[in-house]
Design an enzyme around this catalytic site. Structure first.
Site, short mmCIF file in Angstrom:
data_model
loop_
_atom_site.label_atom_id
_atom_site.label_comp_id
_atom_site.label_asym_id
_atom_site.label_seq_id
_atom_site.Cartn_x
_atom_site.Cartn_y
_atom_site.Cartn_z
N GLY A 182 -0.32 4.84 -0.80
CA GLY A 182 -1.37 5.48 0.01
C GLY A 182 -0.79 6.58 0.90
O GLY A 182 0.40 6.86 0.88
N LYS B 189 -10.28 -5.62 9.90
CA LYS B 189 -9.14 -5.22 10.74
C LYS B 189 -9.10 -6.09 12.00
O LYS B 189 -8.03 -6.54 12.42
CB LYS B 189 -9.23 -3.74 11.10
CG LYS B 189 -8.91 -2.80 9.95
CD LYS B 189 -7.45 -2.92 9.53
CE LYS B 189 -7.02 -1.87 8.53
NZ LYS B 189 -5.66 -2.07 8.01
N ILE C 47 -1.39 -7.42 -3.85
CA ILE C 47 -0.91 -8.26 -2.73
C ILE C 47 -1.65 -9.59 -2.67
O ILE C 47 -1.21 -10.52 -1.98
CB ILE C 47 -1.03 -7.55 -1.36
CG1 ILE C 47 -2.46 -7.04 -1.14
CG2 ILE C 47 0.00 -6.44 -1.22
CD1 ILE C 47 -2.80 -6.83 0.31
N GLY D 295 0.85 -1.20 0.00
CA GLY D 295 0.00 0.00 0.00
C GLY D 295 0.87 1.24 0.00
O GLY D 295 0.52 2.28 0.57
N TYR E 16 -14.84 -3.17 6.80
CA TYR E 16 -13.46 -2.78 7.07
C TYR E 16 -13.08 -3.06 8.53
O TYR E 16 -12.01 -3.61 8.82
CB TYR E 16 -13.33 -1.29 6.75
CG TYR E 16 -12.02 -0.63 7.08
CD1 TYR E 16 -10.87 -0.90 6.36
CD2 TYR E 16 -11.93 0.31 8.12
CE1 TYR E 16 -9.67 -0.26 6.65
CE2 TYR E 16 -10.74 0.95 8.42
CZ TYR E 16 -9.62 0.66 7.68
OH TYR E 16 -8.44 1.30 7.97
N ASP F 239 2.47 -1.43 -4.74
CA ASP F 239 1.17 -0.77 -4.81
C ASP F 239 0.51 -1.20 -6.11
O ASP F 239 1.17 -1.63 -7.05
CB ASP F 239 1.30 0.75 -4.75
CG ASP F 239 -0.01 1.40 -4.30
OD1 ASP F 239 -0.16 1.68 -3.09
OD2 ASP F 239 -0.89 1.60 -5.15
N ARG G 188 -0.82 0.79 -8.13
CA ARG G 188 -0.46 1.79 -9.16
C ARG G 188 1.00 2.17 -9.02
O ARG G 188 1.59 2.00 -7.94
CB ARG G 188 -1.32 3.05 -8.99
CG ARG G 188 -2.71 2.90 -9.57
CD ARG G 188 -3.57 4.08 -9.20
NE ARG G 188 -3.87 4.07 -7.78
CZ ARG G 188 -4.88 3.41 -7.24
NH1 ARG G 188 -5.69 2.69 -8.01
NH2 ARG G 188 -5.10 3.43 -5.95
N1 SER Z 1 -9.67 6.34 8.29
C1 SER Z 1 -10.31 5.06 8.29
C2 SER Z 1 -11.58 5.10 7.57
O1 SER Z 1 -12.22 6.11 7.64
C3 SER Z 1 -10.57 4.60 9.67
O2 SER Z 1 -9.43 4.01 10.13
O3 SER Z 1 -11.94 4.14 6.98
#
Ligand code: SER
Length: 357
Positions: free
Chosen positions: A31, A176, A73, A28, A172, A53, A55
């Site tokens: 980013g 995590k 990845i 990443g 997400y 990455d 890109r």
């Molecule tokens: N910045 C992240 C998001 O907004 C939260 O860790 O997805």
């Protein structure tokens, strides 16, 4: 400099003889965090950065890397070739689909966020077996690993510890949390029944970032993005419709402080770490307080509040504040910026300079 090259996943340079180059891997890399981390590692004299990455990286970041790879990845062949090419001692695994973007393609998010992490943990274990040293695996998790059921519970809970309210409502956040567990598994229990088990292959280190604010990059795909979007829009002279209510409160940290914390955690003697996961924060303004500061520095700022109920619900499931005392105690986390100094000394001057160019 130890060579600069960019390569497509399909065109790796050939291995020179039988020796592999020792390297630190950053996923990443293109980013927001990747940019800051590569600069910081390069400033420390690291000339062995291998960056991946999807890109191509910006030329100035590419120039700081020993090798850059454009690839996915999740591509097992690519990871296999990395194993063949490099002797990895450290991995900073930053690649992920953030919380807003992930809700549009939850299964893809799972593949990238969890499947990608699993592949890299496995790569770390294989690397450690092949060179005989543990591989340090630094994994930024997120405030999104927490989940509170509603605003009333969030408000009543106040500041929470790393092990509280772990029922995330986003893909997400679920990803995590899953990766935090996978990291723990690879560190302590990987192949626990195998006769030829080798212990201590992966030295997994995990911190949870709150919302991050960078002067140099504008985030994309996150739900804490209203903070940085608001200030970048003001500096560009653009109207900003904030997608959360004025009274919305979550913790934030500036990008330089997040990078410092990440490197502090990576550097510290493992025996000093008393918890498996570290929450970080520096300040917890409401969106309204954030807007007031933006207006103070950019009097012409045109900010309106037009909450998007779904994105609002995500932010309402994240804590008002997190307890970062373990990070302060165990690895010396000490953010340089509070809310006022973040604006005064970091965000405003750099953002002004950026858009004046
Ligand atoms: N910045 C992240 C998001 O907004 C939260 O860790 O997805």
């Amino acid at each position: 400099m130890a060579g600069m090259s960019s390569t497509e996943a399909g065109s790796f340079p050939s291995v020179q003889g039988s020796r592999r180059s020792s390297a630190v891997l950053i996923t990443g890399a293109g980013g927001e965090v990747g940019h800051g981390l590569i600069r910081a590692l390069h400033d420390r004299g690291r000339r062995d950065i291998v960056a991946i990455d999807l890109r191509d990286l910006d030329p100035d970041i590419r120039a700081m890397c020993m090798q850059t790879v454009v690839g996915d990845i999740c591509d097992a062949m690519l990871l296999g070739r990395l194993l063949a090419m490099f002797e990895l001692r450290e991995i900073y695994h930053l690649a992920a689909l953030l919380s807003t973007r992930a809700e549009f393609t939850p299964e893809t998010a799972h593949d990238v966020n969890v499947g990608g992490t699993l592949g890299l943990l496995r790569l770390a274990a294989e690397q450690a077996r092949s060179h005989g040293q543990p591989v340090k695996f630094v994994f930024p998790s997120s405030i999104a690993a927490h989940g509170l059921p509603d605003l009333a519970t969030k408000t009543a809970a106040g500041t929470i510890r790393w092990d509280q309210h772990l029922t995330p409502t986003t893909m997400y956040g679920c990803n995590k949390l899953a990766c935090e567990h996978l990291g723990r598994y690879y560190m302590h229990h990987y192949r626990q029944l195998a006769k030829d088990r080798v212990p201590d292959l992966v030295d997994f280190r995990c911190l949870r970032y709150p919302g991050l604010i960078s002067a140099d990059t504008v985030p994309s795909g996150g739900t804490s993005d209203y903070g940085p979007e608001m200030i970048h829009a003001a500096a560009r002279g653009e109207h900003y419709a904030c997608f959360v209510r004025e009274d919305t409160r979550i913790p934030f940290l500036t990008m330089p402080d997040a990078i410092d914390a990440t490197l502090q955690l990576a550097d510290i003697d493992r025996r000093k770490l008393s918890t498996p996961i570290y929450n970080l924060t520096a300040f917890s303004p409401t969106a309204g307080e954030f807007a007031a500061l933006v207006r103070e520095h950019f009097p012409a700022a045109d900010i309106t509040f037009e909450p998007d109920l779904q994105r609002q619900a995500i932010v309402d499931s994240w804590p008002v504040d997190v307890d970062d005392a373990p990070a302060r105690r165990d690895f010396g986390f000490a953010p340089k910026h509070d809310l006022d100094s973040a604006f005064r000394d970091y965000l405003v001057p750099r953002i002004r300079a950026r858009y004046a160019r």
